[in-house]
Design a protein around this motif. Structure first.
Motif, PDB file in Angstrom:
ATOM      1  N   LYS A 143       0.830  -1.208   0.000  1.00 48.35           N
ATOM      2  CA  LYS A 143       0.000   0.000   0.000  1.00 48.35           C
ATOM      3  C   LYS A 143       0.864   1.259   0.000  1.00 48.35           C
ATOM      4  CE  LYS A 143      -4.005  -2.233   2.081  1.00 48.35           C
ATOM      5  NZ  LYS A 143      -5.037  -2.202   3.149  1.00 48.35           N
ATOM      6  N   ALA A 144       1.976   1.211   0.720  1.00 46.07           N
ATOM      7  CA  ALA A 144       2.883   2.368   0.726  1.00 46.07           C
ATOM      8  C   ALA A 144       3.464   2.609  -0.662  1.00 46.07           C
ATOM      9  CB  ALA A 144       3.998   2.142   1.741  1.00 46.07           C
ATOM     10  N   LEU A 145       3.880   1.555  -1.332  1.00 44.94           N
ATOM     11  CA  LEU A 145       4.408   1.691  -2.688  1.00 44.94           C
ATOM     12  C   LEU A 145       3.336   2.226  -3.638  1.00 44.94           C
ATOM     13  CD1 LEU A 145       6.461  -1.621  -2.908  1.00 44.94           C
ATOM     14  CD2 LEU A 145       7.395   0.700  -2.833  1.00 44.94           C
ATOM     15  N   ARG A 192      13.004  -3.713  -2.006  1.00 53.09           N
ATOM     16  CA  ARG A 192      13.951  -2.839  -2.705  1.00 53.09           C
ATOM     17  C   ARG A 192      14.436  -3.439  -4.027  1.00 53.09           C
ATOM     18  NH1 ARG A 192      16.673   0.966   1.671  1.00 53.09           N
ATOM     19  NH2 ARG A 192      15.195   0.637   3.363  1.00 53.09           N
ATOM     20  N   THR A 193      13.581  -3.353  -5.016  1.00 55.15           N
ATOM     21  CA  THR A 193      13.964  -3.702  -6.378  1.00 55.15           C
ATOM     22  C   THR A 193      14.245  -2.412  -7.137  1.00 55.15           C
ATOM     23  OG1 THR A 193      11.681  -3.590  -7.191  1.00 55.15           O
ATOM     24  CG2 THR A 193      12.433  -5.710  -6.288  1.00 55.15           C
ATOM     25  N   ILE A 199      10.076   4.040  -8.112  1.00 57.66           N
ATOM     26  CA  ILE A 199       8.778   4.568  -7.673  1.00 57.66           C
ATOM     27  C   ILE A 199       8.960   5.522  -6.499  1.00 57.66           C
ATOM     28  CG2 ILE A 199       6.612   3.922  -6.526  1.00 57.66           C
ATOM     29  CD1 ILE A 199       6.594   1.394  -8.274  1.00 57.66           C
ATOM     30  N   ILE A 200       9.740   5.104  -5.519  1.00 58.91           N
ATOM     31  CA  ILE A 200       9.969   5.943  -4.347  1.00 58.91           C
ATOM     32  C   ILE A 200      10.698   7.226  -4.731  1.00 58.91           C
ATOM     33  CG2 ILE A 200      11.124   6.090  -2.107  1.00 58.91           C
ATOM     34  CD1 ILE A 200       8.655   4.249  -2.201  1.00 58.91           C
ATOM     35  N   LEU A 260      16.185   5.146   2.889  1.00 59.65           N
ATOM     36  CA  LEU A 260      15.576   4.579   1.686  1.00 59.65           C
ATOM     37  C   LEU A 260      16.582   4.401   0.563  1.00 59.65           C
ATOM     38  CD1 LEU A 260      12.239   6.609   1.613  1.00 59.65           C
ATOM     39  CD2 LEU A 260      12.467   4.159   2.030  1.00 59.65           C
ATOM     40  N   GLY A 261      17.703   5.086   0.660  1.00 57.59           N
ATOM     41  CA  GLY A 261      18.748   4.938  -0.343  1.00 57.59           C
ATOM     42  C   GLY A 261      18.574   5.781  -1.585  1.00 57.59           C
ATOM     43  N   VAL A 262      17.708   6.807  -1.522  1.00 56.16           N
ATOM     44  CA  VAL A 262      17.454   7.614  -2.723  1.00 56.16           C
ATOM     45  C   VAL A 262      17.836   9.078  -2.529  1.00 56.16           C
ATOM     46  CG1 VAL A 262      15.585   6.085  -3.477  1.00 56.16           C
ATOM     47  CG2 VAL A 262      15.050   8.095  -2.060  1.00 56.16           C
ATOM     48  N   ALA A 263      18.371   9.452  -1.377  1.00 54.92           N
ATOM     49  CA  ALA A 263      18.615  10.865  -1.068  1.00 54.92           C
ATOM     50  C   ALA A 263      19.549  11.517  -2.079  1.00 54.92           C
ATOM     51  CB  ALA A 263      19.167  11.012   0.347  1.00 54.92           C
TER      52      ALA A 263
END
Length: 356
Positions: A143-145, A192-193, A199-200, A260-263
């Motif tokens: 749901k979060a995704l 984490r694909t 998406i994130i 999250l690894g996206v910063a």
């Protein structure tokens, strides 16, 4: 980073020392458990617990189970610590009755409408404790995704809101991520694909583009409900002008984005990390800038970040703020994500301090 780690291991409180060793250095120091157990804030919530491990207060309140779980996790208590373990097991076993109190009705509405309510909160607590293989956690991750995927297609706030009684509300069918979506994803890893990380990343980019967002309510018939939008209004603050309360929001949100690894992949967030680096350079690697705000110290489902007892001593303030800065730097530079599939439902180990 070595200077900061050395300072924190020398000057930090037991919780900071424990978490630096575990999260930054990958070491486990069980000798610190007894000291963490004696922390006044930890003791406050231990004394509120009944024999079952539950706290008979408003679940979503400042003295309730949600705040207690935040405190235990942030202070460095492990999920197999008996009082913490019993609380988590109670939270799982209570089913639909766990959220009695202020959250009971509105939490279900927020879950149903896609804004993250009672079940998202419960899943985020389990995730923070390492219960990633929980069916509830996996369901809520989907749901979060979906929320962040929805955000990617929004081109402006006018597309998703309208006015109702002079208040801005989401139009029906909108899903929107709140702080619990970030917490849930930040402390889990199986999702984490490459596709999901995209998406994130793209969802957060959209939230950056639309920042600062106005406060937007969720409408249920004639009732207006506040979604869990804490720290989620402005992903693009003017760093040079931020006041202490805004820094607290920034540390909270940015640590989660870093986890999250996206910063580094979002230009505006990366620029903010650059500003943090410059602030730390002023203090020879430490965050020495003077600031204080009650939201650093008042622990609730949302607020509370200071692990030191107080900031009467500048060393304690510097320790707390340097620790948060270190976490952001570590995870934004590719620090290890949370362990996957770690479920502890039994008190398999004795924990210093004994049982409650």
């Amino acid at each position: 980073m070595n200077r900061v780690v050395g300072f924190l291991l020398r000057e930090g409180c037991p919780s900071i020392k424990f978490r630096v060793k575990k999260e930054i250095l990958g070491e486990q120091d069980n000798q610190l458990h007894k000291e963490i157990f004696q922390d006044p804030l930890v003791q406050k919530f231990l004394k509120l617990q009944g024999k079952s491990g539950w706290i008979e207060e408003d679940f979503h309140g400042v003295r309730g189970v949600e705040t207690a779980c935040r405190v235990f996790s942030e202070k460095g208590l492990e999920p197999h610590f008996p009082p913490f373990s019993r609380m988590l097991i109670q939270l799982e076993s209570k089913g639909e009755t766990f959220d009695l109190g202020s959250l009971q009705r509105v939490g279900k509405i927020l879950d149903r409408k896609g804004f993250g309510g009672s079940q998202m909160i419960r899943a985020s607590i389990f995730a923070r404790a390492g219960w990633e293989n929980s069916d509830l956690v996996r369901e809520q991750i989907k749901k979060a995704l979906a929320c962040f995927a929805f955000v990617r297609g929004v081109n402006g706030i006018e597309e998703i809101t309208t006015l109702y009684k002079n208040r801005r509300v989401f139009v029906e069918g909108v899903m929107w991520p709140g702080i619990y979506h970030l917490r849930l994803l930040a402390f889990t890893s199986h999702w984490r694909t490459v596709k999901n990380l995209e998406i994130i990343r793209e969802g957060i980019k959209k939230m950056v583009e639309m920042s600062p967002l106005p406060w937007i309510n969720v409408r249920e018939k004639s009732q207006l409900i506040s979604p869990p939008g804490f720290a989620m209004q402005n992903f693009k603050p003017v760093m040079e002008e931020m006041k202490p309360g805004e820094w607290m929001l920034w540390f909270h949100r940015t640590e989660l984005i870093a986890r999250l690894g996206v910063a580094r992949e979002i230009n505006e967030i990366n620029d903010q990390l650059g500003y943090l680096k410059r602030v730390r350079q002023e203090g020879d690697g430490l965050f020495s800038r003077k600031m204080s705000h009650k939201n650093f110290f008042d622990w609730s489902p949302y607020t509370g970040l200071a692990l030191e007892r107080n900031w009467r001593s500048p060393v304690r303030r510097i320790s707390d703020l340097s620790f948060r800065s270190l976490l952001i730097e570590h995870f934004s530079e590719g620090g290890n994500p949370p362990e996957s599939g770690k479920i502890i439902k039994q008190n398999r180990e004795e924990f210093c301090g004994g049982s409650n």
